[in-house]
Design a protein around this motif. Structure first.
Motif, PDB file in Angstrom:
ATOM      1  N   ASP A   8      64.686 -21.747  88.982  1.00 48.30           N
ATOM      2  CA  ASP A   8      63.727 -22.264  89.971  1.00 48.30           C
ATOM      3  C   ASP A   8      63.662 -21.357  91.192  1.00 48.30           C
ATOM      4  N   TYR A   9      64.810 -20.832  91.591  1.00 50.68           N
ATOM      5  CA  TYR A   9      64.853 -19.964  92.775  1.00 50.68           C
ATOM      6  C   TYR A   9      64.041 -18.684  92.529  1.00 50.68           C
TER       7      TYR A   9
ATOM      8  N   ILE B  61      73.399 -19.089  95.662  1.00 52.03           N
ATOM      9  CA  ILE B  61      71.981 -18.971  96.027  1.00 52.03           C
ATOM     10  C   ILE B  61      71.768 -19.497  97.442  1.00 52.03           C
ATOM     11  N   ASP B  62      72.322 -20.662  97.719  1.00 50.34           N
ATOM     12  CA  ASP B  62      72.100 -21.289  99.029  1.00 50.34           C
ATOM     13  C   ASP B  62      72.819 -20.570 100.165  1.00 50.34           C
TER      14      ASP B  62
ATOM     15  N   GLU C 285      70.057 -16.536  99.618  1.00 49.55           N
ATOM     16  CA  GLU C 285      68.901 -16.897 100.452  1.00 49.55           C
ATOM     17  C   GLU C 285      69.035 -16.307 101.867  1.00 49.55           C
TER      18      GLU C 285
ATOM     19  N   ALA D 145      60.240 -17.438  94.351  1.00 50.85           N
ATOM     20  CA  ALA D 145      60.190 -16.269  95.235  1.00 50.85           C
ATOM     21  C   ALA D 145      58.825 -15.596  95.162  1.00 50.85           C
TER      22      ALA D 145
ATOM     23  N   ASN E 168      68.830 -24.083  88.637  1.00 55.50           N
ATOM     24  CA  ASN E 168      68.695 -23.713  90.051  1.00 55.50           C
ATOM     25  C   ASN E 168      68.297 -22.241  90.185  1.00 55.50           C
TER      26      ASN E 168
END
Ligand SMILES: NC(=O)N[C@@H](CC(=O)O)C(=O)O
Ligand SMILES: [Zn+2]
Ligand SMILES: [Zn+2]
Length: 348
Positions: free
Chosen positions: A184-185, A156-157, A161, A189, A181
């Motif tokens: 939450d991501y 994700i990071d 992203e 959004a 994670n």
């Protein structure tokens, strides 16, 4: 009085492995029995890379369907560093291709032909953003330094992203979310991001794989995480939030490929998924939201109509029996065992 009956729109499976040949013939009925449509994963050997290959695979799926079953396979393309943007666009515009799948090279079963360098996939991704075609991602990095339990969060990071910052118009489905994670991501959004959640990740945490002996039939990728992550997945799935919906990731492998020194990743859940889900949603006091998760949110995300037909679920006093194994012409496949009795039954 607790609920003992539930009628919902016929569900769809937004992430499914049907395989090919004798395995396809052996497993397809377990999906077409309850599900009207499924997003069919392209990680065959060799993978489904072009629109012509997807059309041929679709024909093989339809040919394997049991008489009388109405089931629509929604086809995907396996993204490579050499994928032709024009072919992808033509496939999408013809109505055949519903999504393109990103497998980071080496991340999971049959992913060695996947993407190593995201920059090389950019022309296709830009075209997809332009025309509104969805990218489905297996969201794990494969960097050897990264712990396998952290691979989704790091993806994700470091990949997702930056990609979404560069191409905000690109529609992305984060497949088989397994972490808080990831949940939450998706929640954070503003648009163009949704996530599928599997049946088994709502039920098992990593203890299922490792406690009391190593249990290969609970091994899948992304690997099940800690309990706090399972609870986050359950909260998201049962919340009614339209960005979360069912993708079983049912992934059959024959027993000798699972029960060996280097076993394959994948859990076979097609056959008892609806019973498992009804159990989970009942436990969470959210039976009234099962329909959103299994039958409404997915079509909305993919811009497809909701199924006209319904299925009826009935809670039996006695546990419902499912076979422990599915025999196929390719060999024996072990069926997911949720480790509790299932009382919900689908009646036609
Ligand atoms: N989920 C799995 O553990 N396995 C899938 C591949 C995948 O979805 O990553 C498979 O094709 O076997
Ligand atoms: Zn995957
Ligand atoms: Zn999968």
């Amino acid at each position: 009085m607790s609920t003992t009956e539930l009628t919902i729109r016929r569900p769809d499976d937004w992430h499914l492995h049907l395989r090919d040949g004798a395995m396809l013939e052996g497993v397809i009925a377990d999906t077409s029995r309850h599900f009207a449509r499924a997003i069919v994963m392209p990680n065959l050997v060799p993978p489904v890379v072009t629109t012509a290959e997807a059309a041929a695979y679709r024909d093989r799926i339809l040919a394997a369907l049991p008489e009388g079953d109405r089931f629509e396979p929604l086809m995907t393309l396996y993204l490579t560093e050499h994928t032709d943007p024009d072919d992808v666009q033509a496939g999408y515009e013809s109505g055949l291709i519903r999504a393109v799948k990103l497998y980071p090279a080496g991340a999971t079963t049959n992913s060695h032909g996947g993407v190593r360098d995201m920059a090389k996939a950019m022309p296709v991704l830009e075209r997809m953003a332009e025309i509104g075609l969805t990218l489905c991602v297996h969201g794990e990095v494969t960097t050897p330094e990264v712990d396998i339990f952290d691979r989704e969060a790091v993806f994700i990071d470091t990949v997702l992203e930056p990609l979404r910052a560069r191409l905000p118009e690109l529609r992305v489905t984060m497949e088989h979310v397994t972490t808080r994670n990831g949940i939450d991501y998706i929640r954070a959004a503003k648009e163009n991001l949704a996530g599928t959640i599997t049946t088994h990740h709502l039920i098992i945490n990593r203890n299922a794989i490792l406690v009391g002996g190593i249990r290969p039939h609970y091994y899948c990728l992304p690997v099940a995480k800690r309990e706090e992550h399972r609870l986050a997945l359950r909260a998201a799935a049962t919340s009614g939030d339209a960005r979360f919906f069912l993708g079983t990731d049912s992934a059959p492998h024959v027993d000798p490929m699972k029960e060996c020194a280097c076993g394959c990743a994948g859990i076979y859940t097609s056959i008892n998924t609806m019973s498992c889900l009804a159990h989970v949603f009942e436990q969470e006091g959210a039976l009234d939201r099962l329909e959103a998760f299994a039958s409404l949110n997915g079509p909305a995300w993919y811009g497809l109509p909701v199924n006209a037909e319904t299925i009826r679920l009935v809670r039996r006093a006695e546990p419902v029996a499912f076979p422990a194994k599915r025999e196929t012409g390719a060999g024996t496949v072990t069926v997911f065992d949720p480790m509790f009795p299932l009382h919900w039954d689908v009646v036609e």
